[in-house]
Design a protein around this motif. Structure first.
Motif, PDB file in Angstrom:
ATOM      1  N   ILE A  56       3.773  -0.249 -17.330  1.00  0.00           N
ATOM      2  CA  ILE A  56       4.998  -0.822 -16.368  1.00  0.00           C
ATOM      3  C   ILE A  56       6.121  -0.058 -16.348  1.00  0.00           C
ATOM      4  O   ILE A  56       6.773   0.423 -15.142  1.00  0.00           O
ATOM      5  CB  ILE A  56       5.230  -2.383 -16.618  1.00  0.00           C
ATOM      6  N   LEU A  59       5.244   3.053 -14.503  1.00  0.00           N
ATOM      7  CA  LEU A  59       5.260   3.023 -12.967  1.00  0.00           C
ATOM      8  C   LEU A  59       6.565   2.909 -12.385  1.00  0.00           C
ATOM      9  O   LEU A  59       6.890   3.305 -11.359  1.00  0.00           O
ATOM     10  CB  LEU A  59       4.417   1.534 -12.864  1.00  0.00           C
ATOM     11  N   GLU A  63       7.865   5.276  -9.540  1.00  0.00           N
ATOM     12  CA  GLU A  63       8.433   4.696  -8.225  1.00  0.00           C
ATOM     13  C   GLU A  63       9.879   5.428  -8.055  1.00  0.00           C
ATOM     14  O   GLU A  63      10.178   5.759  -6.999  1.00  0.00           O
ATOM     15  CB  GLU A  63       8.370   3.302  -8.311  1.00  0.00           C
ATOM     16  N   GLY A 131       7.836  -1.052   0.567  1.00  0.00           N
ATOM     17  CA  GLY A 131       6.722  -0.466  -0.251  1.00  0.00           C
ATOM     18  C   GLY A 131       6.888  -0.050  -1.780  1.00  0.00           C
ATOM     19  O   GLY A 131       5.878   0.173  -2.370  1.00  0.00           O
ATOM     20  N   TYR A 132       7.762  -0.335  -1.986  1.00  0.00           N
ATOM     21  CA  TYR A 132       8.272  -0.124  -3.340  1.00  0.00           C
ATOM     22  C   TYR A 132       8.604  -1.410  -4.213  1.00  0.00           C
ATOM     23  O   TYR A 132       8.673  -2.273  -3.605  1.00  0.00           O
ATOM     24  CB  TYR A 132       9.666   0.899  -3.703  1.00  0.00           C
ATOM     25  N   GLY A 133       8.566  -1.151  -5.638  1.00  0.00           N
ATOM     26  CA  GLY A 133       8.657  -2.431  -6.506  1.00  0.00           C
ATOM     27  C   GLY A 133       7.250  -2.889  -7.142  1.00  0.00           C
ATOM     28  O   GLY A 133       7.061  -4.066  -7.427  1.00  0.00           O
ATOM     29  N   ARG A 134       6.456  -2.026  -7.132  1.00  0.00           N
ATOM     30  CA  ARG A 134       5.014  -2.169  -7.799  1.00  0.00           C
ATOM     31  C   ARG A 134       5.373  -2.528  -9.332  1.00  0.00           C
ATOM     32  O   ARG A 134       4.337  -3.115  -9.688  1.00  0.00           O
ATOM     33  CB  ARG A 134       4.061  -1.058  -7.555  1.00  0.00           C
ATOM     34  N   TYR A 135       6.276  -1.863  -9.810  1.00  0.00           N
ATOM     35  CA  TYR A 135       6.391  -2.089 -11.270  1.00  0.00           C
ATOM     36  C   TYR A 135       6.902  -3.564 -11.340  1.00  0.00           C
ATOM     37  O   TYR A 135       6.170  -4.224 -12.404  1.00  0.00           O
ATOM     38  CB  TYR A 135       7.348  -1.109 -11.903  1.00  0.00           C
ATOM     39  N   GLN A 137       5.950  -6.034  -9.487  1.00  0.00           N
ATOM     40  CA  GLN A 137       4.676  -6.729  -9.154  1.00  0.00           C
ATOM     41  C   GLN A 137       3.700  -6.849 -10.051  1.00  0.00           C
ATOM     42  O   GLN A 137       2.735  -7.976 -10.477  1.00  0.00           O
ATOM     43  CB  GLN A 137       3.973  -6.232  -7.777  1.00  0.00           C
ATOM     44  N   ALA A 138       3.712  -5.717 -10.986  1.00  0.00           N
ATOM     45  CA  ALA A 138       2.529  -5.514 -12.000  1.00  0.00           C
ATOM     46  C   ALA A 138       3.010  -6.624 -13.204  1.00  0.00           C
ATOM     47  O   ALA A 138       2.151  -6.770 -14.103  1.00  0.00           O
ATOM     48  CB  ALA A 138       2.539  -4.288 -12.486  1.00  0.00           C
ATOM     49  N   HIS A 140       3.437  -9.752 -13.068  1.00  0.00           N
ATOM     50  CA  HIS A 140       2.941 -11.023 -12.613  1.00  0.00           C
ATOM     51  C   HIS A 140       3.906 -12.128 -13.013  1.00  0.00           C
ATOM     52  O   HIS A 140       3.624 -13.202 -13.794  1.00  0.00           O
ATOM     53  CB  HIS A 140       1.624 -11.080 -13.155  1.00  0.00           C
TER      54      HIS A 140
END
Length: 178
Positions: A56, A59, A63, A131-135, A137-138, A140
């Motif tokens: 994380i 990531l 990002e 479209g950013y912020g996958r870290y 979302q990962a 949970h």
């Protein structure tokens, strides 16, 4: 450590070793973050995530690099304390409350002999870009939480040294004396 000494050696650290922060240290730092005066006793609308998951953290760095070109916003720290709020938190108080939490945790890290830095820039950048912020979302986390402020923490090769106080902020004394 005495409080005045903590204030004198406090600095924003941007270099860390690979040594992990112990669970005991993490708990003490989180406890310092929980010892804050939150406006309107609004504690239920804040949360703190202690992130040590290297995937994380990587990531997040990727990002941030892709979006801002500035690389790892936490400078390789092995611990990121992410302060979050819910949509029900009073909008006019979120930055203030999160900032106080971050400062308490930052000062506790110093007290424990660790390096740390309070960070907001990557949160502002990643929260405001589609479209950013996958870290995020990962992780949970429960629905509705939104990053508000962060503190990166870790062991550092940078020695703590007392800084001389250089007054930089105008101060006024209003004492009623003629």
């Amino acid at each position: 450590m005495e409080f005045d000494h903590v204030l004198a050696v406090r600095s924003s650290v941007r270099r860390y070793t690979d040594e992990p922060v112990s669970e005991e240290e993490i708990e003490k730092i989180i406890a310092a973050g929980e010892r804050v005066p939150v406006g309107h006793f609004d504690f239920k609308n804040y949360a703190i995530a202690a992130i040590t998951d290297k995937k994380i953290l990587q990531l997040l760095a990727e990002e941030n690099q892709a979006l801002s070109g500035r690389g790892d916003p936490i400078y390789g720290a092995p611990l990121l304390l992410l302060i979050m709020s819910t949509p029900e938190a009073r909008a006019d108080s979120i930055k203030l409350n999160a900032g106080i939490m971050a400062e308490n945790m930052h000062l506790k890290a110093v007290d424990l002999g660790l390096g740390s830095i309070c960070i907001y820039s990557f949160i502002r950048t990643l929260n405001s870009t589609e479209g950013y912020g996958r870290y995020f979302q990962a992780m949970h986390l429960p629905e509705g939480l939104q990053p508000a402020m962060a503190v990166a923490v870790g062991h550092t090769p940078v020695p703590q040294r007392e800084r001389r106080l250089v007054p930089r902020i105008k101060t006024f004394r209003i004492d009623g004396k003629e």
